[in-house]
Design an enzyme around this catalytic site. Sequence first.
Site, PDB file in Angstrom:
ATOM      1  N   CYS A  52       0.828  -1.110   0.112  1.00 11.21           N
ATOM      2  CA  CYS A  52       0.231   0.093   0.075  1.00 11.21           C
ATOM      3  C   CYS A  52       0.870   1.337  -0.132  1.00 11.21           C
ATOM      4  O   CYS A  52       1.650   1.563   0.852  1.00 11.21           O
ATOM      5  CB  CYS A  52      -0.920  -0.338   1.273  1.00 11.21           C
ATOM      6  N   CYS A  55       0.120   3.883   2.733  1.00 19.59           N
ATOM      7  CA  CYS A  55       0.493   3.389   4.113  1.00 19.59           C
ATOM      8  C   CYS A  55       2.031   3.765   4.241  1.00 19.59           C
ATOM      9  O   CYS A  55       2.475   4.165   5.512  1.00 19.59           O
ATOM     10  CB  CYS A  55       0.395   1.652   4.085  1.00 19.59           C
TER      11      CYS A  55
END
Length: 391
Positions: A52, A55
């Site tokens: 991600c 993230c």
Amino acid sequence: MKKIISGLLLFSSIVAFSQEAIQFQDLPFKDLIAKAKKENKIIFIDAYASWCGPCKMMERNIFIKKSVGDYYNSNFVNARFDMEKGEGRDIAAKYGVRSYPTYLFLNGDGELVSQNFGYMEESLFLSMAQDINSPNNKKGSLKERFANGEKDPEFLINIMKLNSSSDFDFAKKASERYFENKKKTEELSKDDVGLLLYFLKSTEDKNYKVFAERKVEIIKFLPEDTYKEFDNQLKLAKVVEQSIDQKNKKINEEYFMKTAEPLVGKHDAEAKLNQTKLSYYEQNADFPEYEKAALAYYKDPDAFQPNELLKAAWIFSDHVKTPASLKKAAEWAEKSVMRGETSENTYILAKLYFLTGNKDMAKTYAEMSKNIAAQAQKNTTLADELLKQIK
């Protein structure tokens, strides 16, 4: 000596830098809960996935900020879990984590007190934490407070929003208390109507009385035809339940039509009956009955969405042997492919062509499915196996 000194300075700066960042506890989930309970703190969990991008940006740009580290380290028990590994998988399932990053805030009883999503700048990430770190969120178990009769509207709305996926029954009870205490002099808002409809599943639910009595307010936010259709579906839900013969695993069609038709009319009653049959016979793996119901329901495939047709075609390709039925399923898959080629619908169409003896077309669409999957970096196993069978 200079190299040693510069090395020490670098090490010191790294230590200071790391101390400014959020300090994530490397503890099993149950120990995090116990620690939060003992310290009367809320747990902050960064629920991430290794692939991600946002993230990684949060980790690189926000978690390291001194203001962020100072606040989170002082006020929360902090932890990070990869939602696709180890305990992370259980946490994702329990709290309904479906996108990344997700920020879970839990009390010492392991209950959600807030759930937020996505990349945030420093100021927003801090203000979110400050709002969540309120005395109200540290009063104890949400379920205990609810059981003790707490009626605060914000408290009840929070329960509804946080538990709608993970504990629907609890959220539904909160919705009933919320609307029970919503005075008739207080107009329903658009958000109120959304919550009312979301948790209303039957004419026997407590909130159905609110739905019926406050129709004038509700139709300010949705067309009256939609209100009527929703009401019909609620009325039919009870008829569906009473029509199922659990002992023989069949649906009493005569009873259903006799009871449903006066409520919603013949057309809507027949549509609901077919939908019920499809769902029930699929769940009970009664595919001969599913086959009959699907052929009747999808008689006019142009009236249905491509994904719905594809699902039925997929079930036919796995469980139906009747040649004429498989040809009909191929038509459904064709409709889906015509609306947009995917690795899934081209694979099912290829499989159905193969099952009905059209090997040339089967090979063409199996190769197409493989290519689409490969380009999207998806697994090509199904298409590969089908191509081996065709050859």
